[in-house]
Design a protein around this motif. Structure first.
Motif, short mmCIF file in Angstrom:
data_model
loop_
_atom_site.label_atom_id
_atom_site.label_comp_id
_atom_site.label_asym_id
_atom_site.label_seq_id
_atom_site.Cartn_x
_atom_site.Cartn_y
_atom_site.Cartn_z
N LEU A 138 12.73 13.48 71.02
CA LEU A 138 13.91 13.04 71.98
C LEU A 138 13.63 12.06 72.84
CD1 LEU A 138 15.02 16.54 72.36
CD2 LEU A 138 16.24 15.10 71.10
N TYR A 139 12.59 11.95 73.52
CA TYR A 139 12.28 10.94 74.58
C TYR A 139 12.39 9.45 73.81
CZ TYR A 139 9.81 7.83 77.84
OH TYR A 139 9.49 6.86 78.62
N PHE A 140 11.75 9.37 72.66
CA PHE A 140 11.64 8.14 72.03
C PHE A 140 13.06 7.73 71.39
CE2 PHE A 140 7.02 8.81 72.74
CZ PHE A 140 6.91 7.32 73.52
N SER A 141 13.69 8.79 71.07
CA SER A 141 14.99 8.50 70.53
C SER A 141 16.17 7.98 71.65
CB SER A 141 15.66 9.74 69.85
OG SER A 141 14.73 9.98 68.89
N PHE A 142 16.29 8.68 72.64
CA PHE A 142 16.97 8.29 73.77
C PHE A 142 16.51 7.00 74.68
CE2 PHE A 142 18.37 12.69 73.48
CZ PHE A 142 19.90 12.52 73.23
N LEU A 143 15.49 6.80 74.83
CA LEU A 143 14.82 5.70 75.38
C LEU A 143 15.57 4.41 75.00
CD1 LEU A 143 13.08 4.78 77.97
CD2 LEU A 143 11.28 4.42 76.20
#
Length: 163
Positions: A138-143
Motif C-alpha cells: 500500500l505504501y509503495f502504491s500510494f507514494l
C-alpha cells in the motif's frame, strides 16, 4: 446532493489527510491506517492505530480516520483471516459453520467462547503475518500517487550576506 456530499464529507476528509503532511508521511498514514483497520479483532483499531501513528510520528487523526474508513473490510475479512490462521497452524478441528457454532453454544457456551477465542487468535496471527507485506504494498502504491497530486512543501531558504 452530490455537491453537499463533496462539501460536507469528502473535502473535510481530504483537508485532514493533507494537513501538513509530505507525500511520504501521507502514504505511510494511509498504509498504517488501512492495515490496522482490517485487524480481525473488533475494538482495537483505535488504540493500535494511535500507538503506531505516535510511534512513527504520523498524523494520529488521519490514521484513525483511515482505519475507520476501512472497517467494512474488517467485517468482510474476519472469517477469511480466521480460516487462514486455522489452515496455517493446522487447527483442522475448528469448524466455522453457523450450525456447528450454535450447537457449540447450546452444549457449552464457555467452551464455545474458548474455542472461538483460539480461532480468533489464529486469525490475528494470520493478519500479523500478512500486515507487513500488505502495508509495504500500500505504501509503495500510494507514494507515486501522492507525489504527483500533493503539493510539495517548500522550505524558505535563508540568504545571508557577509560583508
Amino acid at each position: 446532493m452530490k455537491d453537499f456530499f463533496r462539501r460536507r464529507i469528502v473535502q473535510p476528509i481530504l483537508n485532514i489527510l493533507k494537513q501538513g503532511m509530505s507525500p511520504r508521511k501521507l502514504a505511510a498514514t494511509v498504509a498504517v491506517g488501512s492495515v490496522v483497520g482490517i485487524i480481525p479483532a473488533l475494538g482495537v483499531t483505535t488504540i493500535l492505530g494511535t500507538a503506531l501513528a505516535a510511534r512513527f510520528r504520523l498524523n494520529i487523526a488521519a490514521t484513525v480516520l483511515i482505519s475507520y474508513l476501512v472497517q467494512p473490510l474488517q467485517i468482510l475479512l474476519v472469517i477469511p483471516f480466521i480460516k487462514l490462521g486455522i489452515f496455517l497452524f493446522g487447527m483442522s478441528e475448528f469448524r466455522l459453520t453457523i450450525d456447528e457454532m450454535m450447537d457449540m453454544f447450546r452444549m457449552d457456551w464457555v467452551g464455545a467462547l474458548g474455542t472461538l477465542w483460539v480461532a480468533n487468535l489464529a486469525g490475528i496471527a494470520a493478519w500479523s503475518i500478512l500486515s507487513l507485506p500488505v502495508g509495504f504494498t500500500l505504501y509503495f502504491s500510494f507514494l507515486p500517487l501522492f507525489n504527483r497530486f500533493l503539493p510539495v512543501a517548500t522550505v524558505p531558504v535563508e540568504v545571508t550576506t557577509e560583508l
